[in-house]
Scaffold this active site. Structure first.
Site, PDB file in Angstrom:
ATOM      1  N   LYS A   1      46.103  28.291  52.967  1.00 48.95           N
ATOM      2  CA  LYS A   1      44.690  28.696  52.901  1.00 48.95           C
ATOM      3  C   LYS A   1      44.143  28.499  51.490  1.00 48.95           C
ATOM      4  CE  LYS A   1      43.679  33.218  53.703  1.00 48.95           C
ATOM      5  NZ  LYS A   1      42.900  33.787  52.577  1.00 48.95           N
ATOM      6  N   SER A   2      44.861  28.976  50.494  1.00 50.09           N
ATOM      7  CA  SER A   2      44.381  28.872  49.107  1.00 50.09           C
ATOM      8  C   SER A   2      44.167  27.407  48.712  1.00 50.09           C
ATOM      9  CB  SER A   2      45.406  29.481  48.158  1.00 50.09           C
ATOM     10  OG  SER A   2      45.527  30.860  48.377  1.00 50.09           O
TER      11      SER A   2
ATOM     12  N   GLN B   1      41.811  34.672  42.104  1.00 50.48           N
ATOM     13  CA  GLN B   1      40.385  34.459  42.395  1.00 50.48           C
ATOM     14  C   GLN B   1      39.555  34.646  41.127  1.00 50.48           C
ATOM     15  OE1 GLN B   1      39.524  36.984  45.767  1.00 50.48           O
ATOM     16  NE2 GLN B   1      40.753  35.731  47.146  1.00 50.48           N
TER      17      GLN B   1
ATOM     18  N   GLY C   1      37.217  36.209  50.780  1.00 53.72           N
ATOM     19  CA  GLY C   1      37.106  36.564  49.363  1.00 53.72           C
ATOM     20  C   GLY C   1      37.282  35.347  48.476  1.00 53.72           C
TER      21      GLY C   1
ATOM     22  N   ARG D   1      44.840  47.931  52.446  1.00 52.43           N
ATOM     23  CA  ARG D   1      46.120  47.656  53.125  1.00 52.43           C
ATOM     24  C   ARG D   1      47.179  48.735  52.877  1.00 52.43           C
ATOM     25  NH1 ARG D   1      46.142  41.014  52.516  1.00 52.43           N
ATOM     26  NH2 ARG D   1      44.691  40.694  54.246  1.00 52.43           N
TER      27      ARG D   1
ATOM     28  N   ARG E   1      40.567  25.107  47.855  1.00 54.31           N
ATOM     29  CA  ARG E   1      40.415  24.408  46.577  1.00 54.31           C
ATOM     30  C   ARG E   1      40.232  22.911  46.778  1.00 54.31           C
ATOM     31  NH1 ARG E   1      42.833  29.213  45.987  1.00 54.31           N
ATOM     32  NH2 ARG E   1      42.987  30.214  43.946  1.00 54.31           N
TER      33      ARG E   1
ATOM     34  N   SER F   1      44.782  38.180  39.113  1.00 50.58           N
ATOM     35  CA  SER F   1      44.038  37.724  40.294  1.00 50.58           C
ATOM     36  C   SER F   1      43.708  36.253  40.162  1.00 50.58           C
ATOM     37  CB  SER F   1      42.739  38.524  40.448  1.00 50.58           C
ATOM     38  OG  SER F   1      41.828  37.814  41.253  1.00 50.58           O
TER      39      SER F   1
ATOM     40  N   ARG G   1      33.765  44.474  49.443  1.00 48.29           N
ATOM     41  CA  ARG G   1      34.797  44.172  48.436  1.00 48.29           C
ATOM     42  C   ARG G   1      34.194  43.985  47.038  1.00 48.29           C
ATOM     43  NH1 ARG G   1      38.797  39.813  50.905  1.00 48.29           N
ATOM     44  NH2 ARG G   1      39.974  40.388  49.032  1.00 48.29           N
TER      45      ARG G   1
ATOM     46  N   ASP H   1      50.022  39.030  49.427  1.00 46.68           N
ATOM     47  CA  ASP H   1      49.522  38.951  50.810  1.00 46.68           C
ATOM     48  C   ASP H   1      50.629  39.214  51.837  1.00 46.68           C
ATOM     49  OD1 ASP H   1      47.004  38.402  49.865  1.00 46.68           O
ATOM     50  OD2 ASP H   1      47.196  36.231  50.079  1.00 46.68           O
TER      51      ASP H   1
HETATM   52  C1  S3P Z   1      43.859  34.085  46.715  1.00 50.39           C
HETATM   53  C2  S3P Z   1      44.193  35.028  45.776  1.00 50.39           C
HETATM   54  C3  S3P Z   1      44.651  36.379  46.096  1.00 50.39           C
HETATM   55  C4  S3P Z   1      45.085  36.491  47.548  1.00 50.39           C
HETATM   56  C5  S3P Z   1      44.103  35.840  48.488  1.00 50.39           C
HETATM   57  C6  S3P Z   1      43.956  34.361  48.154  1.00 50.39           C
HETATM   58  C7  S3P Z   1      43.403  32.762  46.272  1.00 50.39           C
HETATM   59  O1  S3P Z   1      43.608  37.293  45.856  1.00 50.39           O
HETATM   60  O2  S3P Z   1      45.273  37.836  47.900  1.00 50.39           O
HETATM   61  O3  S3P Z   1      44.514  35.962  49.823  1.00 50.39           O
HETATM   62  O4  S3P Z   1      43.324  31.837  47.094  1.00 50.39           O
HETATM   63  O5  S3P Z   1      43.099  32.600  45.083  1.00 50.39           O
HETATM   64  P1  S3P Z   1      43.321  37.933  44.410  1.00 50.39           P
HETATM   65  O6  S3P Z   1      42.901  36.859  43.491  1.00 50.39           O
HETATM   66  O7  S3P Z   1      42.231  38.941  44.643  1.00 50.39           O
HETATM   67  O8  S3P Z   1      44.625  38.581  44.010  1.00 50.39           O
END
Ligand code: S3P
Length: 429
Positions: A21-22, A169, A94, A346, A26, A167, A122, A315
């Site tokens: 997914k990540s 993100q 997110g 969670r 990107r 993080s 969030r 996760d």
């Molecule tokens: C992610 C970063 C993580 C993760 C999320 C995906 C990403 O979050 O929990 O499912 O793709 O960069 P955080 O950056 O809030 O830790």
């Protein structure tokens, strides 16, 4: 939608895991900001990544697919995005929201982002704070902390940002804004979070260096489109790994799983808990390591999960809590307060739902204590609209004493379309 889970004896078989997914998010974002064509294979057809595709289409990027995991992005260059006509909808994602905010911070136009009820709850100040420091202007609820959020970007200056949280993100949002700032933008984290943005930015041609916990990027690079094969998502694989590890006699091989060292904490923990784990066919694709992973089941032992391990498996904690429920002894999870601001809280939702199976589990301010080894009684569970809670409870149901029902299971395709088919394919009743 309800998902019904019947107990199984064990899991056996071979399976390929849907794309990460990540990395899928990107690939769309950097593909759009590059010049030329980016072709993506094994793109995750999950709802979160489709939300990212829709947002970039709304900003004038031509994107074909995804069809059977193939996606083509016609890059428009750093200055090629257009002002969207309508509000951008990030759905439940997110990652879409926070990374997009970094990109929008660099645009001279005005845009608004919103999402579903979970996403609107969030915290966003963790990104709007540093991005405002760079020069972007935000207007959102709760002092620019909650969606819907309006963004007016442009004219950024570089910063050296010390992130209070590990993080990816937050780190990625600042780095993506840094593409639009003259000079060097840097981000320092307390412990390293997943580094997919850094790896992919380099592959696209950005000038980026990493020293310990600090990433430094030069603004206005010439990004060039490329070919990306997305590895299987270790976070999705984790549900099947835990199920196989906890059910004695199981033997499951998961093909093409991403084993990036910033994401592979689940392998370390399952091995420590006593699961049989073999990693083979290791290869590198587009700067990301992947491998086939064989898991065999047995009696699991309790463990401790804390410190710098947390960002490497953040996760996977819901499903690792399920592994702990099957394991002998007391498992303690600490330093994971970030779990409270995920798709659901969670810490609370894992504890509440596992208690329904008769699990002895206690909430900590930053984690969980699980006294495992008792037989699990079948339960009717809630997902709280959180895909990982739904799937974690489905795994618990596989080892319970009767039929388990997961209510609100329609959120599962957010990250793992085909989850219940995968379970069916591997189940031996
Ligand atoms: C992610 C970063 C993580 C993760 C999320 C995906 C990403 O979050 O929990 O499912 O793709 O960069 P955080 O950056 O809030 O830790």
């Amino acid at each position: 939608m309800k998902l019904t889970i019947n107990p199984v004896k064990k899991l056996r078989g071979v399976l390929s895991i849907p794309g990460d997914k990540s990395i899928s998010h990107r690939a769309v974002m950097l593909g759009a900001l590059a010049r030329g064509i980016t072709e993506v294979d094994n793109f995750l057809m999950g709802e979160d990544c489709l939300a990212t595709v829709a947002c970039f289409k709304a900003m004038g990027v031509q994107i074909e697919g995804p069809v059977a995991g193939k996606l083509t992005v016609h890059g428009v260059g750093l200055r090629g995005l257009q002002e969207p006509e309508n509000v951008l909808d990030a759905g439940n994602s997110g990652t879409t929201t926070r990374l997009l905010m970094g990109i929008l911070a660099g645009q001279v136009f005005c845009s608004v982002i919103t999402g579903d009820a979970s996403l609107r709850g969030r915290p966003m100040a963790r990104v709007t704070g540093p991005l405002a420091e760079m020069g972007a202007v935000f207007l959102g609820r709760d002092q620019n902390n909650r969606l819907p959020m309006a963004v007016r970007g442009g004219d950024l200056k570089p910063i050296s940002f010390q992130s209070p949280v590990a993080s990816a993100q937050v780190k990625s949002a600042v780095l993506l804004a840094g593409l639009y700032a003259p000079g060097e933008t840097s981000v320092t984290e307390p412990t390293p979070s997943r580094d997919h943005t850094e790896r992919m930015l380099k592959a696209f041609g950005a000038d980026l260096r990493v020293a310990e916990n600090t990433v430094t990027l030069k603004g206005f690079p010439a990004l060039r489109g490329l070919q990306i094969t997305v590895p299987g998502d270790i976070s999705s694989a984790a549900f099947l790994m835990v199920a196989a590890a906890a059910l004695p006699g199981s033997e499951v091989t998961l093909q093409g799983v991403g084993i990036n060292p910033t994401r592979d904490g689940v392998l370390e923990v399952l091995r420590k808990m006593g699961a049989g784990l073999e990693i083979f066919n290791e290869r590198l694709q587009g700067g990301e390591p992947m491998a086939d992973v064989k898991i065999s089941g047995g009696k699991l032992q309790c463990t401790e999960i804390a410190g710098s391990l947390i960002p490497r498996l953040i996760d996977e904690i819901p499903v690792l809590a399920v592994a702990a429920a099957f394991a002998e002894g007391t498992t303690v999870i600490r330093d994971a307060a970030e779990l409270k601001v995920k798709e659901s809280n969670r810490i609370a939702t894992v504890a509440r739902e596992l208690q329904k199976f008769g699990v002895d589990i206690e909430e900590l301010p930053d984690g969980l204590v699980i006294r495992g080894g008792r037989p699990l009684t079948a339960a009717t569970c809630q997902s709280y609209g959180d895909h990982r809670i739904a799937m974690a409870m489905a795994v618990a149901g596989l080892g319970a004493d009767g039929q388990t029902v997961i209510e609100g299971a329609e959120c599962i395709p957010v990250s793992f379309p085909g989850f219940s088919d995968a379970l069916k394919k591997l189940s031996v009743e």
